[in-house]
Scaffold this motif. Structure first.
Motif, PDB file in Angstrom:
ATOM      1  N   LEU A  79       0.850  -1.196   0.000  1.00  0.00           N
ATOM      2  CA  LEU A  79       0.000   0.000   0.000  1.00  0.00           C
ATOM      3  C   LEU A  79       0.886   1.246   0.000  1.00  0.00           C
ATOM      4  O   LEU A  79       1.727   1.412   0.893  1.00  0.00           O
ATOM      5  CB  LEU A  79      -0.875  -0.010   1.266  1.00  0.00           C
ATOM      6  CG  LEU A  79      -1.589   1.272   1.675  1.00  0.00           C
ATOM      7  CD1 LEU A  79      -2.575   1.712   0.615  1.00  0.00           C
ATOM      8  CD2 LEU A  79      -2.317   1.076   2.993  1.00  0.00           C
ATOM      9  N   VAL A  80       0.689   2.107  -1.007  1.00  0.00           N
ATOM     10  CA  VAL A  80       1.437   3.373  -1.057  1.00  0.00           C
ATOM     11  C   VAL A  80       0.504   4.493  -0.623  1.00  0.00           C
ATOM     12  O   VAL A  80      -0.599   4.647  -1.159  1.00  0.00           O
ATOM     13  CB  VAL A  80       1.999   3.634  -2.476  1.00  0.00           C
ATOM     14  CG1 VAL A  80       2.603   5.034  -2.563  1.00  0.00           C
ATOM     15  CG2 VAL A  80       3.050   2.578  -2.833  1.00  0.00           C
ATOM     16  N   ASP A  81       0.961   5.243   0.363  1.00  0.00           N
ATOM     17  CA  ASP A  81       0.160   6.312   0.963  1.00  0.00           C
ATOM     18  C   ASP A  81       0.817   7.651   0.610  1.00  0.00           C
ATOM     19  O   ASP A  81       1.952   7.918   1.014  1.00  0.00           O
ATOM     20  CB  ASP A  81       0.139   6.081   2.483  1.00  0.00           C
ATOM     21  CG  ASP A  81      -0.698   7.117   3.204  1.00  0.00           C
ATOM     22  OD1 ASP A  81      -1.367   7.921   2.541  1.00  0.00           O
ATOM     23  OD2 ASP A  81      -0.664   7.113   4.460  1.00  0.00           O
ATOM     24  N   ILE A  82       0.100   8.489  -0.138  1.00  0.00           N
ATOM     25  CA  ILE A  82       0.692   9.729  -0.662  1.00  0.00           C
ATOM     26  C   ILE A  82       0.182  10.946   0.104  1.00  0.00           C
ATOM     27  O   ILE A  82      -1.001  11.307   0.027  1.00  0.00           O
ATOM     28  CB  ILE A  82       0.364   9.879  -2.164  1.00  0.00           C
ATOM     29  CG1 ILE A  82       0.875   8.656  -2.934  1.00  0.00           C
ATOM     30  CG2 ILE A  82       0.970  11.171  -2.721  1.00  0.00           C
ATOM     31  CD1 ILE A  82       0.337   8.549  -4.357  1.00  0.00           C
ATOM     32  N   THR A  83       1.084  11.566   0.845  1.00  0.00           N
ATOM     33  CA  THR A  83       0.735  12.805   1.574  1.00  0.00           C
ATOM     34  C   THR A  83       1.695  13.924   1.168  1.00  0.00           C
ATOM     35  O   THR A  83       1.956  14.838   1.944  1.00  0.00           O
ATOM     36  CB  THR A  83       0.759  12.602   3.103  1.00  0.00           C
ATOM     37  OG1 THR A  83       2.113  12.357   3.517  1.00  0.00           O
ATOM     38  CG2 THR A  83      -0.115  11.448   3.540  1.00  0.00           C
ATOM     39  N   ALA A  84       2.224  13.820  -0.041  1.00  0.00           N
ATOM     40  CA  ALA A  84       3.102  14.866  -0.586  1.00  0.00           C
ATOM     41  C   ALA A  84       2.222  15.979  -1.169  1.00  0.00           C
ATOM     42  O   ALA A  84       1.007  15.804  -1.316  1.00  0.00           O
ATOM     43  CB  ALA A  84       3.999  14.247  -1.663  1.00  0.00           C
ATOM     44  N   PRO A  85       2.829  17.126  -1.530  1.00  0.00           N
ATOM     45  CA  PRO A  85       2.030  18.213  -2.125  1.00  0.00           C
ATOM     46  C   PRO A  85       1.255  17.771  -3.376  1.00  0.00           C
ATOM     47  O   PRO A  85       1.668  16.849  -4.089  1.00  0.00           O
ATOM     48  CB  PRO A  85       3.102  19.254  -2.475  1.00  0.00           C
ATOM     49  CG  PRO A  85       4.183  19.021  -1.462  1.00  0.00           C
ATOM     50  CD  PRO A  85       4.218  17.539  -1.262  1.00  0.00           C
ATOM     51  N   ASN A  86       0.175  18.482  -3.632  1.00  0.00           N
ATOM     52  CA  ASN A  86      -0.794  18.128  -4.692  1.00  0.00           C
ATOM     53  C   ASN A  86      -0.151  17.826  -6.046  1.00  0.00           C
ATOM     54  O   ASN A  86      -0.560  16.891  -6.733  1.00  0.00           O
ATOM     55  CB  ASN A  86      -1.787  19.275  -4.911  1.00  0.00           C
ATOM     56  CG  ASN A  86      -2.446  19.730  -3.629  1.00  0.00           C
ATOM     57  OD1 ASN A  86      -2.277  19.101  -2.590  1.00  0.00           O
ATOM     58  ND2 ASN A  86      -3.186  20.824  -3.692  1.00  0.00           N
ATOM     59  N   VAL A 103      -3.483   2.271  -3.448  1.00  0.00           N
ATOM     60  CA  VAL A 103      -3.028   3.648  -3.248  1.00  0.00           C
ATOM     61  C   VAL A 103      -4.028   4.461  -2.436  1.00  0.00           C
ATOM     62  O   VAL A 103      -5.221   4.492  -2.731  1.00  0.00           O
ATOM     63  CB  VAL A 103      -2.771   4.373  -4.595  1.00  0.00           C
ATOM     64  CG1 VAL A 103      -2.127   5.727  -4.344  1.00  0.00           C
ATOM     65  CG2 VAL A 103      -1.878   3.541  -5.503  1.00  0.00           C
ATOM     66  N   TYR A 104      -3.494   5.103  -1.427  1.00  0.00           N
ATOM     67  CA  TYR A 104      -4.234   5.994  -0.530  1.00  0.00           C
ATOM     68  C   TYR A 104      -3.621   7.369  -0.778  1.00  0.00           C
ATOM     69  O   TYR A 104      -2.407   7.533  -0.634  1.00  0.00           O
ATOM     70  CB  TYR A 104      -3.968   5.497   0.896  1.00  0.00           C
ATOM     71  CG  TYR A 104      -4.581   6.213   2.065  1.00  0.00           C
ATOM     72  CD1 TYR A 104      -5.700   7.013   1.950  1.00  0.00           C
ATOM     73  CD2 TYR A 104      -4.020   6.034   3.330  1.00  0.00           C
ATOM     74  CE1 TYR A 104      -6.242   7.622   3.063  1.00  0.00           C
ATOM     75  CE2 TYR A 104      -4.560   6.633   4.453  1.00  0.00           C
ATOM     76  CZ  TYR A 104      -5.667   7.430   4.315  1.00  0.00           C
ATOM     77  OH  TYR A 104      -6.193   8.027   5.430  1.00  0.00           O
ATOM     78  N   CYS A 105      -4.431   8.335  -1.202  1.00  0.00           N
ATOM     79  CA  CYS A 105      -3.860   9.627  -1.597  1.00  0.00           C
ATOM     80  C   CYS A 105      -4.658  10.755  -0.957  1.00  0.00           C
ATOM     81  O   CYS A 105      -5.881  10.700  -0.892  1.00  0.00           O
ATOM     82  CB  CYS A 105      -3.917   9.750  -3.125  1.00  0.00           C
ATOM     83  SG  CYS A 105      -3.190  11.272  -3.755  1.00  0.00           S
ATOM     84  N   GLU A 106      -3.938  11.765  -0.527  1.00  0.00           N
ATOM     85  CA  GLU A 106      -4.632  12.922   0.052  1.00  0.00           C
ATOM     86  C   GLU A 106      -5.385  13.714  -1.021  1.00  0.00           C
ATOM     87  O   GLU A 106      -5.119  13.601  -2.208  1.00  0.00           O
ATOM     88  CB  GLU A 106      -3.633  13.826   0.799  1.00  0.00           C
ATOM     89  CG  GLU A 106      -3.570  13.534   2.292  1.00  0.00           C
ATOM     90  CD  GLU A 106      -4.954  13.588   2.985  1.00  0.00           C
ATOM     91  OE1 GLU A 106      -5.860  14.270   2.499  1.00  0.00           O
ATOM     92  OE2 GLU A 106      -5.124  12.916   4.013  1.00  0.00           O
ATOM     93  N   LYS A 107      -6.357  14.472  -0.562  1.00  0.00           N
ATOM     94  CA  LYS A 107      -7.098  15.356  -1.457  1.00  0.00           C
ATOM     95  C   LYS A 107      -6.287  16.628  -1.673  1.00  0.00           C
ATOM     96  O   LYS A 107      -5.426  16.914  -0.841  1.00  0.00           O
ATOM     97  CB  LYS A 107      -8.485  15.688  -0.919  1.00  0.00           C
ATOM     98  CG  LYS A 107      -8.620  16.140   0.519  1.00  0.00           C
ATOM     99  CD  LYS A 107      -7.789  17.226   1.075  1.00  0.00           C
ATOM    100  CE  LYS A 107      -7.934  18.615   0.530  1.00  0.00           C
ATOM    101  NZ  LYS A 107      -7.043  19.594   1.248  1.00  0.00           N
ATOM    102  N   PRO A 108      -6.514  17.419  -2.694  1.00  0.00           N
ATOM    103  CA  PRO A 108      -7.298  17.063  -3.877  1.00  0.00           C
ATOM    104  C   PRO A 108      -6.547  15.998  -4.671  1.00  0.00           C
ATOM    105  O   PRO A 108      -5.321  16.031  -4.722  1.00  0.00           O
ATOM    106  CB  PRO A 108      -7.387  18.387  -4.630  1.00  0.00           C
ATOM    107  CG  PRO A 108      -6.221  19.198  -4.169  1.00  0.00           C
ATOM    108  CD  PRO A 108      -5.912  18.767  -2.781  1.00  0.00           C
TER     109      PRO A 108
END
Ligand code: NAD
Length: 378
Positions: A79-86, A103-108
């Protein structure tokens, strides 16, 4: 031995505000929920090896790297979790999907709706599960509100008013950050994405929007010692027409002096009404028009074990959940979806939809006309 859960190894990209919140979420989710997996916090990636190593120590991950591509290509990570800038979401998520990761990604989800669509389609083709960070929708009181509306207890919905206002960009001398990126930045994308997601979560599909956007602070100090012109909105607003006939509005502002977390809504129906504020997010206010006149008024419902999954966190009502707990709930829902126990609650298709709504509001604001949004419904 036969009862051992399968392992799910997590790679986290970005270790700032959200990286920390997601790490708390993983830790709490394992303790609070009977998850379908045993989690292993495998690797963190940040801009430099040094940043990543410090974060790995603090957040409880085994390995660290200054190169997110190495994390994505690590065969052991599931599982790759993306909390980097948009601006990185699109490239990072596509690489992770191509490597067969969930993949788990922050909004937007992405700066542009077309990119969000590409990400959503790639995930479907690859057969991986996805999730976007719409944590406010994981609040048990939000589920209660949705249930009260769906069961008809409010009657016909006549009006919806949503807002997401904060003041973290209120200082004209605050730095130029990724949130001001001319492509995909702005208050509407950053905060309005939450407000639009909540509006559709509660009321249903939005049919058309009439937008307005305002830039209040026209330049910000940049890293070179000068000032860079701001091209994105500090305040975004939209009138909404829902497919079910309800009408309403949302507002997104990051220059709302004094406001720290005003993710609020008011809903007025023919039989009742609801009001909610994220600043007191363990409460929902419910008005029933049929109550006897001498006791009629908004009743304050406090979150408790009657509002799942609150009871898994705390046996006592009124003792309250916190912001990080919403991430733990979000993570538990996602892991259940990965295990095939439920559908994706806020998969990339939902992220795409919200991004399309944001873009429709932008288009409407520029062209000063109503813009249809129904054709996009996933
Ligand atoms: P942040 O600046 O605090 O953290 C970003 C992190 O990404 C930092 O650690 C930074 O060093 C790292 N980073 C930057 N470039 C990188 C690269 N090339 N490779 C690896 N790491 C890199 O930002 P934040 O507030 O945590 O926001 C991150 C994301 O989370 C944004 O998309 C934002 O919209 C979203 N967000 C969501 C919520 C929510 O409530 N769901 C709240 C805040 C932020």
């Amino acid at each position: 031995m036969g009862n051992e859960k399968p392992k799910l190894r997590v790679g986290l990209i970005g270790t700032g505000f959200m990286g920390k919140t997601h790490s708390f979420g993983f830790a709490a989710a394992e303790r609070v929920f009977d998850l379908p997996f045993e989690l292993e916090l495998h690797t963190v990636a940040d801009r430099t090896e040094e940043l990543a190593r410090a974060a790995a120590r603090g957040l409880g991950f085994k390995n660290a790297t200054g190169d997110w591509r190495r994390l994505v290509s690590e065969p052991d990570i599931d599982l790759v979790d993306i909390t980097a800038p948009n601006a990185f979401h699109h490239e990072m998520a596509l690489a992770a999907i191509a490597a067969g990761k969930h993949v788990y990604c922050e909004k937007p989800l992405a700066p542009r709706a077309a990119e969000a669509a590409e990400m959503a389609n790639a995930a479907v083709s690859a057969g991986v599960s996805t999730q976007v960070g719409f944590n406010y929708l994981c609040n048990p009181m939000m589920a209660l509100a949705r249930e009260l509306i769906a069961s008809g207890e409010l009657g016909e919905i006549r009006s919806y008013r949503g807002i997401h206002a904060e003041d973290y960009m209120g200082d004209a001398d605050g730095p130029f950050t990724f949130r001001l990126d001319p492509v995909g930045g702005g208050a509407l994308a950053d905060l309005g994405s939450h407000a639009l997601a909540t509006a559709e979560f509660l009321i249903g599909p939005i049919e058309r929007v009439l937008g307005d956007e305002v830039t209040v602070i026209n330049s910000r100090p940049d890293a070179k010692g000068g000032r860079t012109a701001v091209e994105v909105d500090d305040i975004g607003r939209a009138f909404l027409r829902f497919a079910n006939g309800a009408t309403g509005s949302i507002e997104a502002s990051w220059v709302a002096t004094g406001r720290k977390m005003q993710h609020d809504f008011e809903i007025y129906g023919s039989k009742g009404a609801l009001t909610f504020s994220q600043e007191r997010f363990n409460e929902l206010h419910f008005y029933v028009a049929a109550d006897a006149g001498r006791v009629r008024g908004f009743r304050r419902i406090e979150a408790g074990p009657d509002h799942p999954p609150y009871g898994l966190f705390c046996v006592a009502p009124g003792h309250q959940l916190g912001f990080n707990d919403l991430k733990a709930i979000e993570i538990a829902l996602f892991l259940e979806a990965i295990a095939g126990q439920r559908s994706e609650p806020f998969g990339f298709k939902s992220g795409q939809r919200v991004q399309e709504l944001v873009e429709a509001v932008h288009t409407s604001a520029v062209e000063t006309r109503w813009v249809s949004t129904l054709k996009h419904v996933a």
